[in-house]
Design a protein around this motif. Structure first.
Motif, PDB file in Angstrom:
ATOM      1  N   LEU A  35     -38.140  74.984  20.666  1.00  0.00           N
ATOM      2  CA  LEU A  35     -39.563  75.193  20.900  1.00  0.00           C
ATOM      3  C   LEU A  35     -40.327  75.284  19.587  1.00  0.00           C
ATOM      4  CD1 LEU A  35     -39.420  77.755  23.844  1.00  0.00           C
ATOM      5  CD2 LEU A  35     -40.146  75.378  23.966  1.00  0.00           C
TER       6      LEU A  35
ATOM      7  N   LEU B 111     -32.356  76.513  31.183  1.00  0.00           N
ATOM      8  CA  LEU B 111     -32.109  76.272  29.756  1.00  0.00           C
ATOM      9  C   LEU B 111     -30.973  77.138  29.236  1.00  0.00           C
ATOM     10  CD1 LEU B 111     -35.668  75.848  28.211  1.00  0.00           C
ATOM     11  CD2 LEU B 111     -33.867  74.142  28.390  1.00  0.00           C
TER      12      LEU B 111
ATOM     13  N   LEU C  69     -43.122  76.289  29.802  1.00  0.00           N
ATOM     14  CA  LEU C  69     -43.091  74.884  29.391  1.00  0.00           C
ATOM     15  C   LEU C  69     -43.941  73.961  30.279  1.00  0.00           C
ATOM     16  CD1 LEU C  69     -39.352  74.427  28.335  1.00  0.00           C
ATOM     17  CD2 LEU C  69     -41.367  74.245  26.867  1.00  0.00           C
TER      18      LEU C  69
ATOM     19  N   GLU D 244     -36.125  79.124  32.662  1.00  0.00           N
ATOM     20  CA  GLU D 244     -35.457  79.978  31.678  1.00  0.00           C
ATOM     21  C   GLU D 244     -33.958  80.010  31.938  1.00  0.00           C
ATOM     22  OE1 GLU D 244     -35.922  82.771  28.353  1.00  0.00           O
ATOM     23  OE2 GLU D 244     -37.475  81.666  29.407  1.00  0.00           O
TER      24      GLU D 244
ATOM     25  N   ARG E  89     -40.600  85.362  28.264  1.00  0.00           N
ATOM     26  CA  ARG E  89     -39.832  84.257  28.848  1.00  0.00           C
ATOM     27  C   ARG E  89     -40.547  82.942  28.525  1.00  0.00           C
ATOM     28  NH1 ARG E  89     -36.104  85.434  32.815  1.00  0.00           N
ATOM     29  NH2 ARG E  89     -36.766  83.711  34.164  1.00  0.00           N
TER      30      ARG E  89
ATOM     31  N   ALA F 113     -39.617  79.884  27.814  1.00  0.00           N
ATOM     32  CA  ALA F 113     -39.225  78.629  28.456  1.00  0.00           C
ATOM     33  C   ALA F 113     -39.924  78.432  29.797  1.00  0.00           C
ATOM     34  CB  ALA F 113     -37.709  78.585  28.643  1.00  0.00           C
ATOM     35  N   SER F 114     -40.232  79.513  30.488  1.00  0.00           N
ATOM     36  CA  SER F 114     -40.895  79.401  31.785  1.00  0.00           C
ATOM     37  C   SER F 114     -42.303  78.832  31.667  1.00  0.00           C
ATOM     38  CB  SER F 114     -40.946  80.770  32.471  1.00  0.00           C
ATOM     39  OG  SER F 114     -39.651  81.206  32.841  1.00  0.00           O
TER      40      SER F 114
ATOM     41  N   VAL G 208     -32.840  77.516  22.221  1.00  0.00           N
ATOM     42  CA  VAL G 208     -34.155  77.482  22.871  1.00  0.00           C
ATOM     43  C   VAL G 208     -35.264  77.798  21.871  1.00  0.00           C
ATOM     44  CG1 VAL G 208     -35.614  78.541  24.634  1.00  0.00           C
ATOM     45  CG2 VAL G 208     -33.226  78.012  25.149  1.00  0.00           C
TER      46      VAL G 208
END
Length: 247
Positions: free
Chosen positions: A120, A94, A230, A91, A225, A227-228, A116
């Protein structure tokens, strides 16, 4: 007959164009619409994003590995992926990338959040994978053209709220979606029936849960969160393979 490069990438290029156009329109409208109108546009995208996420997440019910239900496999992949993402501080990474791009182009507003969220939203889903494979294999861009229309409309609403960062998701679309289309020949050998392959279904379901997180963020309900999580997309096929082997 061998497809040309343009035929393989036609859907991806159209998708990138609609997102760029949507970003441009969003920038024109930004600051000119009353706050309540801009907010309702983002809420509309947020609600639609929740629907898309729920639709995708249902794929978990068809992704059984051995004797283990797909929902359980999805949970394991999501939790392990989330822990790995937090350990790697994805996170923050990015956000740092977004900030560097923001400084390079002198972007304003919620640049990183828009970059972001849009990346996504536009690149995690069944239409991305299946559409790119279809386009790369037989030159049929129909699925990606439908996706391009949805992404373009979403880009208008997202840009009106987050700013120019949304437009830089075009780079992710070209690299990821275009890369899948170019590698479609190789993927087709490993995945003879992508629409029914349990590995693809599991990745789709896990991606749907992440899309739900984006929708929750857009609606301002809490801060997920996303992005974490991914790494969960990469772990999902491995988790399925392990369950299938044990079964």
């Amino acid at each position: 007959m061998e497809l040309t490069l343009l035929e393989k990438l036609s859907g991806t290029l159209a998708n990138a164009a609609t997102v760029a156009l949507g970003t441009g329109l969003g920038l024109v409208l930004r600051g000119k619409l009353p706050e309540r109108m801009a907010r309702i546009m983002v809420q509309g995208v947020g609600l639609t994003t929740l629907f898309i996420g729920l639709s995708m997440a249902q794929a978990l019910g068809r992704a059984k590995g051995g004797a283990v239900d797909g929902v359980v496999l999805g949970l394991v992949a999501l939790v392990l992926g989330g822990l790995l993402g937090e350990w790697a501080r994805l996170e923050e990474g990015l956000e740092g990338l977004g900030e560097r791009i923001k400084q390079a182009v002198q972007g304003g507003g919620s640049f990183t959040e828009g970059f972001v969220a849009a990346s996504l939203l536009f690149c995690v889903g069944p239409m991305t994978l299946l559409g790119a494979i279809q386009n790369g294999l037989v030159g049929d861009p129909s699925l990606l053209l439908l996706k391009a229309t949805l992404d373009g409309l979403s880009a208008i609403a997202l840009t009106s709220s987050f700013g120019v960062g949304v437009g830089f998701s075009v780079l992710v679309i070209l690299l990821y979606q275009g890369g899948v289309a170019l590698l479609a020949g190789t993927l087709s050998q490993a995945l003879p029936d992508p629409a029914q392959d349990p590995r693809v279904l599991l990745v789709t379901g896990v991606g749907g849960l992440m899309i739900l997180g984006i929708g929750i963020n857009l609606l301002g309900l809490t801060r997920v969160r996303v992005a974490s999580f991914l790494p969960a997309l990469l772990l999902a096929p491995l988790v399925w393979a392990l369950a299938d082997w044990l079964g």
